[in-house]
Design a protein around this motif. Structure first.
Motif, PDB file in Angstrom:
ATOM      1  N   VAL A  83       0.841  -1.199   0.000  1.00  0.00           N
ATOM      2  CA  VAL A  83       0.000   0.000   0.000  1.00  0.00           C
ATOM      3  C   VAL A  83       0.876   1.250   0.000  1.00  0.00           C
ATOM      4  O   VAL A  83       0.622   2.199  -0.741  1.00  0.00           O
ATOM      5  N   ASP A 101      -1.310   3.851  -6.513  1.00  0.00           N
ATOM      6  CA  ASP A 101      -2.416   3.595  -5.583  1.00  0.00           C
ATOM      7  C   ASP A 101      -3.369   2.496  -6.042  1.00  0.00           C
ATOM      8  O   ASP A 101      -4.591   2.674  -6.061  1.00  0.00           O
ATOM      9  N   GLU A 104      -6.306  -0.649  -1.775  1.00  0.00           N
ATOM     10  CA  GLU A 104      -7.124  -0.013  -0.743  1.00  0.00           C
ATOM     11  C   GLU A 104      -7.286  -1.030   0.378  1.00  0.00           C
ATOM     12  O   GLU A 104      -7.340  -2.236   0.126  1.00  0.00           O
TER      13      GLU A 104
END
Length: 105
Positions: free
Chosen positions: A53, A59, A62
């Motif tokens: 992460v 990105d 999550e």
């Protein structure tokens, strides 16, 4: 135990989650399967160490809560696997080899 690099041949899609496939078997809360296809995370191996992460430059991951799972109660979910640039940082930093990135999938 590391993720099976041939999971897409050895397992079946049993569900979807946040736009990606979930590969079985799934028997909550102990067995959660593999999430994702291009970027695949074995939820049964993931220990929530957060390196993937933190290191992913685009990105892809999550956090998702997984209460009651014996390895950790939070997993790095490849919710944005479509953004993956195949840099392999997540694979390199995962201490338990729970992640596989395959550009041919």
């Amino acid at each position: 135990m590391a993720i099976d690099p041939s999971f897409d041949e050895n397992r079946e899609v049993v569900d979807s989650h946040k736009g990606h496939d979930v590969w079985g078997p799934v028997d909550e809360p102990e067995k959660l399967g593999i999430h994702g296809t291009h970027v695949a995370v074995d939820f049964d191996v993931c220990i929530e160490d957060s390196a993937c992460v933190e290191d992913c430059p685009v990105d892809v991951f999550e956090w998702v809560d997984t209460p009651g799972h014996p390895e950790s109660e939070r997993k790095a979910d490849p919710a944005n696997e479509i953004q993956c640039i195949d840099c392999m940082l997540c694979v390199d930093v995962c201490p338990v080899d729970a992640i596989d990135v395959d550009s041919s999938r």
